[in-house]
Scaffold this active site. Structure first.
Site, PDB file in Angstrom:
ATOM      1  N   LYS A 109     -11.709  -0.388   5.192  1.00 46.79           N
ATOM      2  CA  LYS A 109     -11.943  -1.285   4.074  1.00 46.79           C
ATOM      3  C   LYS A 109     -12.956  -2.375   4.450  1.00 46.79           C
ATOM      4  CE  LYS A 109      -8.783   1.358   2.263  1.00 46.79           C
ATOM      5  NZ  LYS A 109      -7.364   1.041   2.342  1.00 46.79           N
ATOM      6  N   TYR A 144       0.845  -1.191   0.000  1.00 46.07           N
ATOM      7  CA  TYR A 144       0.000   0.000   0.000  1.00 46.07           C
ATOM      8  C   TYR A 144       0.884   1.246   0.000  1.00 46.07           C
ATOM      9  CZ  TYR A 144      -3.140   3.685   1.222  1.00 46.07           C
ATOM     10  OH  TYR A 144      -3.817   4.874   1.204  1.00 46.07           O
TER      11      TYR A 144
HETATM   12  C1  LIG Z   1      -6.151   1.723   2.631  1.00 45.54           C
HETATM   13  C2  LIG Z   1      -5.016   0.978   3.213  1.00 45.54           C
HETATM   14  C3  LIG Z   1      -4.251   1.513   4.250  1.00 45.54           C
HETATM   15  C4  LIG Z   1      -4.484   2.915   4.781  1.00 45.54           C
HETATM   16  O1  LIG Z   1      -5.677   2.997   5.491  1.00 45.54           O
HETATM   17  P1  LIG Z   1      -6.540   4.349   5.637  1.00 45.54           P
HETATM   18  O2  LIG Z   1      -7.682   3.911   6.455  1.00 45.54           O
HETATM   19  O3  LIG Z   1      -6.887   4.781   4.240  1.00 45.54           O
HETATM   20  O4  LIG Z   1      -5.668   5.341   6.301  1.00 45.54           O
HETATM   21  C5  LIG Z   1      -3.249   0.729   4.793  1.00 45.54           C
HETATM   22  N1  LIG Z   1      -2.977  -0.501   4.314  1.00 45.54           N
HETATM   23  C6  LIG Z   1      -3.684  -1.039   3.297  1.00 45.54           C
HETATM   24  C7  LIG Z   1      -3.341  -2.401   2.807  1.00 45.54           C
HETATM   25  C8  LIG Z   1      -4.721  -0.330   2.703  1.00 45.54           C
HETATM   26  O5  LIG Z   1      -5.411  -0.867   1.694  1.00 45.54           O
END
Ligand SMILES: *Cc1c(COP(=O)(O)O)cnc(C)c1O
Length: 351
Positions: free
Chosen positions: A190, A94
């Site tokens: 997510k 990420y």
């Molecule tokens: C989106 C994401 C993040 C960051 O998270 P946020 O809630 O957007 O700050 C970290 N790791 C992974 C694998 C992600 O998909």
């Protein structure tokens, strides 16, 4: 009798079964509490966070702390590093997490050793002299899978902490603490929250000393979640098991159909999980044509919602060059798979 995770996503983090108690932990909007208790102030604790933390901690097999975002959670974990530390990290993962690590490296605060998460021998060798081995599995967006147990064993022998970003798997599909990792990081934004309406993060560890250091850091640095976000995340978590079941079945079916589509050169799908990345004909322009042509799939960043979405990851300037220009990351949702296929196949046919 210990309950299965599919049951615990429903039962965990609820108020006691007292007469007239609500079934769900309500949203506690409070900065200020009457003195003499355990919380005291809104930066130190909140009953709605606690509901989320106890549910997520139980599922991962540790104690959880909720943060304002996944990146705030990641940043808090990096605060555990001594100045000048060596950190082993993925060469492709990420982009926000890698940007955070690179920012610290540019400030001279750490040295990065980056290599593919699939290179178990390389990670074991790089762990010697390191303070932390940071893994993400499956990775965003190439969907590479790490051998977490092997990396954690090597890291432990070298005296390094193992951190696993478990955002793509969730504790229903992978429990890194059981595999020997010290710390799990989540973008709760997510799959855990699951409805594209919350930004939230969490850290989970079974090590009380690490938990206490992280808790003290959150109290002082203040990257706390809002109570409304915590409430929505718990509400989303209740359906995680059924959402995953449906989205995984959809993703598996789509991956197999995509392998046979003439506009698709590469299908990246670990064989499980709700994500699938494809590399399409025609390079960046081909991929851009697909996102312009879909009507049901949503063109957006982020992932893990009930709705299926896609984006060309290299549209982001700091995305790794290990990600193909034509790569479309598909976040598969819970719609009817035939509707998803008809829309996507139709868009791919336009290349
Ligand atoms: C989106 C994401 C993040 C960051 O998270 P946020 O809630 O957007 O700050 C970290 N790791 C992974 C694998 C992600 O998909």
């Amino acid at each position: 009798m210990s309950q299965s995770p599919a049951t615990r996503v429903v039962t965990a983090g609820r108020p006691a079964r007292d007469a007239d108690a609500p079934l769900n932990e309500p949203v506690t909007f409070a900065s200020t509490f009457h003195a003499g208790g355990d919380v005291g102030y809104g930066r130190y604790g909140n009953a709605t966070w606690t509901a989320l933390e106890s549910a997520l901690g139980g599922l991962e097999g540790g104690r959880a702390l909720a943060y304002a975002s996944g990146l705030a959670a990641s940043d808090a974990v990096m605060s555990l590093l001594p100045e000048g530390a060596v950190v082993v990290a993925p060469d492709c993962a990420y982009l926000g997490v890698l940007d955070l690590l690179r920012e610290r490296a540019a400030q001279g605060r750490l040295t990065l050793r980056q290599l593919p998460v699939t290179d178990a021998d390389g990670i074991a060798a790089a762990a010697r002299g390191a303070s932390m081995v940071w893994l993400e599995s499956p990775t965003n967006p190439n969907l590479d899978v790490a051998d977490i147990a092997a990396a954690a064993t090597a890291a432990r022998a070298a005296g390094a902490l193992t951190v696993v970003d478990n955002t793509f798997a969730t504790p229903l599909l992978q429990r890194p603490l059981e595999l020997g990792a010290d710390i799990v990081v989540h973008s709760v934004t997510k799959l855990l929250a699951g409805h594209s309406d919350v930004v939230l993060g969490a850290v989970v560890t079974a090590d009380d000393a690490l938990h206490d250091r992280l808790d003290a850091h959150r109290r002082l640095h203040g990257a706390i979640p809002g109570p409304m976000e915590a409430y929505l995340a718990v509400r989303g978590l209740r359906t995680l098991s059924v959402r995953l079941e449906r989205a995984q079945a959809n993703a598996t079916e789509l991956a197999s159909r995509l392998r046979a589509h003439r506009s698709v050169n590469v299908v990246r799908h670990p064989g499980w999980g709700t994500m699938c990345s494809i590399e399409v004909a025609g390079g960046a322009a081909g991929a851009d044509a697909v996102v312009a042509a879909v009507r049901l799939w949503v063109h957006s960043t982020s992932l893990g919602g009930v709705e299926s979405s896609l984006e060309r990851r290299r549209r982001w300037p700091t995305e790794s060059t290990a990600v193909d220009e034509s790569l479309l990351r598909l976040s598969v949702g819970i719609e009817d798979v035939e509707d998803l296929w008809a829309d996507l196949a139709g868009a791919l046919d336009t290349i």
